[in-house]
Design an enzyme around this catalytic site. Structure first.
Site, short mmCIF file in Angstrom:
data_model
loop_
_atom_site.label_atom_id
_atom_site.label_comp_id
_atom_site.label_asym_id
_atom_site.label_seq_id
_atom_site.Cartn_x
_atom_site.Cartn_y
_atom_site.Cartn_z
N HIS A 147 0.83 -1.21 0.00
CA HIS A 147 0.00 0.00 0.00
C HIS A 147 0.86 1.26 0.00
O HIS A 147 0.49 2.27 -0.61
CB HIS A 147 -0.93 -0.01 1.21
CG HIS A 147 -2.14 0.84 1.03
ND1 HIS A 147 -3.09 0.60 0.06
CD2 HIS A 147 -2.55 1.97 1.66
CE1 HIS A 147 -4.03 1.51 0.11
NE2 HIS A 147 -3.74 2.36 1.07
N ASN A 203 -3.39 -5.70 -8.91
CA ASN A 203 -2.49 -5.85 -7.75
C ASN A 203 -2.81 -7.13 -6.99
O ASN A 203 -1.94 -7.99 -6.78
CB ASN A 203 -2.63 -4.65 -6.80
CG ASN A 203 -2.43 -3.34 -7.51
OD1 ASN A 203 -1.90 -3.29 -8.61
ND2 ASN A 203 -2.87 -2.26 -6.90
N ARG A 219 -10.13 5.28 -3.68
CA ARG A 219 -9.86 4.40 -2.53
C ARG A 219 -10.41 5.06 -1.26
O ARG A 219 -9.73 5.86 -0.63
CB ARG A 219 -8.36 4.15 -2.40
CG ARG A 219 -7.75 3.41 -3.59
CD ARG A 219 -6.27 3.12 -3.34
NE ARG A 219 -5.70 2.30 -4.39
CZ ARG A 219 -4.99 2.78 -5.41
NH1 ARG A 219 -4.76 4.08 -5.50
NH2 ARG A 219 -4.49 1.97 -6.33
N CYS A 257 -8.10 -1.17 -13.12
CA CYS A 257 -7.75 -0.11 -12.17
C CYS A 257 -6.48 -0.43 -11.39
O CYS A 257 -6.03 0.38 -10.57
CB CYS A 257 -8.90 0.16 -11.20
SG CYS A 257 -9.24 -1.21 -10.08
#
Length: 756
Positions: A363, A628, A470, A676
């Site tokens: 992150h 991811n 997010r 995305c």
């Protein structure tokens, strides 16, 4: 055996000088195995040889001078085979190398084991004996186990030595880079600014000093401060505990008043060590001595000595850490960079990020890319203490970091930084243009966001909306859950930033590497645990408040779309839709009118979901691929684990095939799909995704202009030919090389490496 092994490995970590540590290891290993000789060789990659660094049994004059080529001798054979070599009569072996300087004529048997760290042989440890017989299984097992544990200890010690070498004029040579994982592209020059949540002896990097008087004063002040703290603690404990129990503080004070402890520390300072290093050496020596005592009472005093030493160390270091200002042009260095750390540092002062933990898709790396800040993650062997304030160069393309770089390296990177700025200026010229390929194929480019700073970064750039908002980031930088009104105000700003364009808000996705400080989730394997949609379905009150805030913010705007994260089943989506419809009905009743109803999308990031595209397409309006997590779960690689970071790769053929399958399934069921994940923000990944048929992408604001430029200079025909070429390749690096070669041919190589 375990106790002996631990003692030997602790010796490497305890000794401030690598050579001294290896000498101790050679002696301890020789004694433990009852052999006549033990030697340690370290690999020198630049000169392609193993250098004898320590021995107990060979000639001491050979240490530091005898080098054995990677393809020479039995030592070279151990390194080449990457496994133990056990020989009864070494002299008759065809690989035996006669080296007169080492004086090994009396030895016949040989056992060597490779010292390996992160898949690289960093050295060889060998034992020898005069007997003509192989070493037994228990001896082989011991040496192999010891070598396995020495790998990371030696790598850590070498990292310390590399830092010391840059400080000493006598040792200074061309700067050595510490290598991690490229987390966010770009180059940063600045001063290291270290944030350490804990101060411990393990984190202390041995450091020399020329100001002996100052260090002695610092040590005495720390002792005095510790005594004052103990007096306060003793007074508090006396009120609630019997006097004989609270008497432990009298023992602590006695230790501090003991001239012997203070004298030993001051002697080490006079030997040239700074106060923290001197204290580390003395405390660890005392603990080592007591640990060998048979008396259990004396051995138990180790805890007391470590505790009092820790208190003095904290007072030594804390004063410096609290008084330091936040410098301009800083490079943030931490064990693990968090969103709250980034929130505390003014953006204009932050040049780069360097993290011990994490990988290119942890992150922290995603946040760095969102902010357009170069980052290097997973510097496992980076010793944090005493890095603060060092001149630092960070290369976010190669994953290299230089501390106290020499003039040559600094000059090279200053030139590359100028070229980077020229490239940024070049892509700014198409800021207001729509994204399309050279032959006119339209491509939709959106931004990934969650930070208010992103809206400033993208101002003046023609983006097609927000592909991924997010929502967890505002949650992560707070001390409690934001209220419905607070969330509504945040969402209104995001929706207003792109009027008439879709804004995809992902429902709260915490867990894994995204914890909330006020809502801790402790799990053995958090990435396979309670995160994303699983958590919000278990806490519908959190989801309902968030969805209400989103729907309320969308009134009078009408550009909201809601994304559901971590979907694994149809039932999860059905339950989410029930809660969304409930929130929608509540608002319609509250406002006495029909409020805008958003489109609902599901993220494809769990492998199970990609085989349910047909079923899910009946429930949702669109899909968004999260490359991811999809990569993480397809490859069974924790994306935040530096030890397996090299295995995490979007360009693995299995991942490429899965992405191609998703594109074909979405086309089959006539459902829109976007990407995305961070893969879309990389030129190589973008071209491969376009070749599969994807036309809608979302990426960090910093990458959007570069993506426009790359697309503008390549045709759809050229892109599609790349997919045909890469489909025949089995190695991720070869896939990257093929696409990189095409970018180079088009003069676009500056988008994937430093410079232009």
């Amino acid at each position: 055996m375990l106790t002996t092994l631990k003692r030997i490995v602790d010796e490497v970590n305890r000794q401030p000088v690598l050579e001294k540590a290896l000498e101790s290891v050679a002696k301890l290993a020789k004694d433990a195995m009852h052999t006549e000789c033990c030697s340690i060789y370290l690999a020198d990659e630049e000169n392609k040889h193993y250098l004898l660094m320590a021995t107990d049994g060979l000639s001491q004059s050979a240490v530091g001078s005898v080098a054995i080529g990677f393809d020479e001798g039995l030592v070279g054979l151990v390194g080449k085979k990457e496994e133990p070599v056990n020989i009864a009569n070494a002299r008759t072996h065809p690989r035996f190398l006669v080296t007169p300087q080492v004086l090994e004529e009396s030895y016949n048997s040989f056992l060597g084991a490779p010292i390996i760290h992160q898949r690289h042989v960093v050295g060889v440890i060998s034992v020898q004996h005069s007997r003509h017989q192989v070493f037994d299984d228990s001896q082989v097992a011991f040496l192999v186990t010891l070598a396995a544990q020495l790998g990371s200890a030696i790598a850590h010690a070498e990292a310390r030595e590399a830092l010391d070498r840059t400080e000493s004029p006598a040792l200074k040579s061309r700067a050595r880079a510490l290598r991690g994982v490229a987390g966010s592209n770009g180059i940063a020059l600045g001063k290291a600014y270290v944030i350490q949540p804990q101060i411990s002896f393990a984190s202390i990097v041995p450091r020399r000093t020329h100001n002996i008087g100052r260090e002695i004063v610092r040590f005495k002040q720390a002792v005095k401060k510790t005594q004052q703290e103990l007096k306060v603690l003793s007074g508090k404990m006396t009120l609630i505990l019997p006097s004989d129990t609270s008497a432990i503080f009298d023992v602590y004070n006695h230790m501090l008043n003991d001239d012997l402890l203070g004298e030993k520390v001051q002697n080490q300072i006079h030997n040239g060590w700074n106060a923290a290093t001197a204290l580390k050496i003395v405390i660890e020596d005392l603990c080592s001595e007591l640990g060998q005592m048979e008396d259990s009472y004396i051995r138990e005093r180790i805890t007391d000595i470590r505790d009092i030493g820790q208190r003095v160390l904290t007072n030594l270091i804390k004063k410096e850490m609290l008084s330091r200002p936040i410098p301009d042009n800083l490079i943030l260095v931490a064990e693990e960079v968090t969103a709250s750390m980034l929130a505390e540092i003014p953006r204009e002062k932050l040049n780069g990020i360097c993290s011990v933990r994490g990988s290119n898709n942890s992150h922290a790396a995603i946040l760095a890319r969102a902010l357009g800040i170069p980052a290097v993650m997973g510097l496992e062997d980076l010793p944090l203490t005493n890095l603060d304030g060092r001149d630092t160069i960070l290369d976010g393309y190669s994953g290299q970091v230089f501390f106290n770089p020499d003039a040559v390296i600094t000059k090279e990177y200053k030139v590359l930084l100028v070229e980077e700025k020229e490239l940024d200026a070049l892509v700014q010229s198409i800021a207001t243009e729509s994204a399309c390929t050279r032959d006119g194929t339209r491509v939709s480019l959106n931004i990934n966001t969650g930070l208010a700073a992103d809206f400033e970064v993208v101002r003046g750039i023609d983006a097609d909306g927000i592909g991924l908002y997010r929502t967890e980031i505002p949650f992560m930088v707070r001390n409690c859950f934001p209220s419905e009104q607070e969330q509504c105000e945040l969402y209104e700003k995001a929706l207003d930033a792109y009027p008439g364009k879709p804004v995809n808000m992902r429902t709260l996705d915490v867990g894994g590497d995204k914890p909330l400080p006020y809502f801790p989730i402790k799990e053995d394997n958090p990435f396979l645990g309670w995160r994303g949609i699983r958590m919000t379905l278990d806490h519908p009150e959190i989801l309902l408040v968030q969805v209400r805030a989103m729907l309320k913010a969308n009134i009078g705007r009408g550009n909201l779309q809601i994304l559901l994260p971590m979907v694994t089943s149809v039932q999860e989506v059905e339950e989410c839709l029930r809660l969304i419809n409930q929130a929608y009905a509540e608002l319609c009743e509250e406002y006495q009118c029909e409020v805008p109803k958003p489109k609902i999308g599901a993220m494809l990031e769990v492998p199970a979901a990609i085989y349910q595209i047909g079923l899910l397409s009946r429930l949702v309006d669109y899909f968004s691929v999260g490359t991811n997590d999809l990569t993480q779960y397809l490859l069974a690689v924790d994306r935040n684990n530096a030890r397996v970071a090299s295995l995490y790769d979007y360009y693995h053929p299995g991942v490429i095939e899965a992405l191609h399958y998703i594109a074909k399934q979405c086309k089959k069921y006539n459902v829109p799909v976007s990407v995305c994940g961070e893969m879309a923000g990389e030129p190589i990944g973008l071209l491969l995704l376009v070749s599969m048929g994807y036309r809608n992408f979302s990426m960090s604001a910093q990458n959007l202009l570069k993506a426009k430029w790359v697309l503008k200079h390549i045709s759809l025909e050229e892109v599609e030919s790349l997919l045909q070429q890469t489909s025949q390749v089995a190695c991720p690096q070869q896939i990257k090389n093929l696409v990189a070669q095409k970018l180079d041919e088009l003069g676009l190589g500056g988008f994937i490496r430093a410079g232009k």
